[in-house]
Enzyme design. Structure first.
Site, mmCIF file in Angstrom:
data_model
loop_
_atom_site.group_PDB
_atom_site.id
_atom_site.type_symbol
_atom_site.label_atom_id
_atom_site.label_comp_id
_atom_site.label_asym_id
_atom_site.label_seq_id
_atom_site.Cartn_x
_atom_site.Cartn_y
_atom_site.Cartn_z
ATOM 1 N N ASN A 167 -2.629 8.205 5.789
ATOM 2 C CA ASN A 167 -1.320 7.541 5.792
ATOM 3 C C ASN A 167 -0.858 7.113 7.177
ATOM 4 O OD1 ASN A 167 -0.776 7.545 3.028
ATOM 5 N ND2 ASN A 167 0.057 9.611 3.076
ATOM 6 N N HIS A 186 -6.472 -5.429 -2.314
ATOM 7 C CA HIS A 186 -7.140 -5.641 -1.028
ATOM 8 C C HIS A 186 -7.264 -7.125 -0.686
ATOM 9 C CE1 HIS A 186 -9.273 -1.447 -1.258
ATOM 10 N NE2 HIS A 186 -7.989 -1.368 -0.954
ATOM 11 N N HIS A 230 0.222 4.609 -2.167
ATOM 12 C CA HIS A 230 0.028 5.936 -1.580
ATOM 13 C C HIS A 230 1.103 6.918 -2.032
ATOM 14 C CE1 HIS A 230 -3.049 5.151 1.814
ATOM 15 N NE2 HIS A 230 -3.201 4.275 0.846
ATOM 16 N N ARG A 270 0.826 -1.213 0.000
ATOM 17 C CA ARG A 270 0.000 0.000 0.000
ATOM 18 C C ARG A 270 0.862 1.265 0.000
ATOM 19 N NH1 ARG A 270 -3.270 2.233 4.293
ATOM 20 N NH2 ARG A 270 -2.483 0.598 5.651
#
Length: 324
Positions: free
Chosen positions: A92, A190, A65, A61
């Protein structure tokens, strides 16, 4: 009509900008300058996964991000003495594993100082944690350089929230030069990892502000989630892909097809013909193309807003810019 033309023009210019920048990327960029780069990254990640397998999801992730804010140029790694960097933004705060990126950087600096960017480390680590969780490998393009700016406000504005509907998801990905297929494929990330209850409890207890539940969510799944997550719970973690959250597989799509996607953004994939068709295809698990598709879309995402050539810098330490 004028606004529509302007929007189309801006999207086109963004696409041209991304494409032009990504021309500096290639597989094997470090073959001469640091030929063991991928082996070194892989060793650190394999050692990490043997001791802390729960870091796979957060490390994957982290690359997402990074790329969604200012492009894939390592800005998510920068610290701020005033807590105003990207990593300080609420979306975050759940990122973990920054010390693993530091460990990779230390190992690479020992092998070939000043050569490998932190942005490229994020891209390589994302691939290697996917493989460590039984996903399929892909060839990672490298040649990114590191940015020098990290802004909390940009992270708050640019990261696509898990409460997004399909219209917001499609426009957000289009803004980044990514396709609808990239959207539904990258959502498949996910399949590994966990989320804090606070990211989805509104779906369980207060979906429209009147104490209701999300009608698009499977009632049995709602009941199961309520046993784990109470309305004001901000600490408990829930598996994003129950029963398979440490294996990179197609089970995520099976859950989404059954209306058991954890986030609104997961359930929203059933609200568009193209994304719903892809979910259905992968959910059958017969001749699934997801693992191969994921590598292709990760390469696409890895080209967003990159700095190449003489732009940016190669940071000596990933958490701070080089001294001028």
């Amino acid at each position: 009509m004028a606004n529509s033309k302007l929007f189309s023009c801006l999207i086109f210019l963004l696409f041209v900008f991304n494409t032009a920048n990504s021309q500096g990327l290639k597989v094997g960029f470090y073959d001469k300058a640091c030929p063991r780069v991928e082996a070194i990254v892989q060793k650190v990640i394999n050692d990490t996964m043997s001791k802390a397998p729960s870091l796979a999801g957060p490390l994957l992730r982290m690359h997402f991000h990074d790329c969604l804010v200012r492009g894939c140029e390592g800005s998510v790694l920068l610290n701020s003495s005033t807590h105003k960097a990207e990593k300080d933004a609420v979306p975050n705060l759940s990122l973990r594993g920054f010390q693993i990126i530091d460990n990779v950087k230390t190992a690479l600096e020992k092998e070939c100082p000043g050569i490998v960017s932190c942005a490229d480390i994020l891209a390589l680590v994302a691939r290697d944690v996917t493989v460590a969780d039984k996903g399929q490998s892909w060839q990672v393009e490298t040649g990114r350089r590191d940015g020098r700016v990290s802004n909390i406000t940009e992270a708050l504005l640019d990261l696509i929230p898990p409460t997004s509907n399909i219209t917001q998801l499609k426009s957000g990905f289009q803004r980044l030069g990514l396709s609808v297929k990239d959207l539904v494929v990258l959502s498949g990330a996910h399949t590994i990892g966990t989320s804090h209850c606070s990211s989805f409890t509104d779906r369980l207890y207060n979906f429209t502000g009147v104490g209701d539940t999300d009608p698009t969510l499977d009632p049995e799944y709602i009941a199961r989630l309520k046993l784990k997550c109470k309305p004001d719970d901000t600490t408990t973690l829930a598996e994003m892909d129950p029963g398979s959250f440490r294996t990179f597989d197609v089970h995520y799509y099976t859950n989404v097809a059954k209306r058991r996607g954890l986030f609104q953004s997961d359930g929203a994939l059933l609200d568009d013909g193209e994304t719903k068709a892809y979910v259905g295809l992968q959910a059958t698990n017969h001749g699934s193309t997801f693992l191969e598709d994921f590598g292709v879309s990760m390469v696409n995402m890895g080209r967003i807003g990159v700095l190449t050539g003489t732009t940016g810098e190669i940071r000596k330490v990933c958490s701070k810019v080089n001294e001028s």
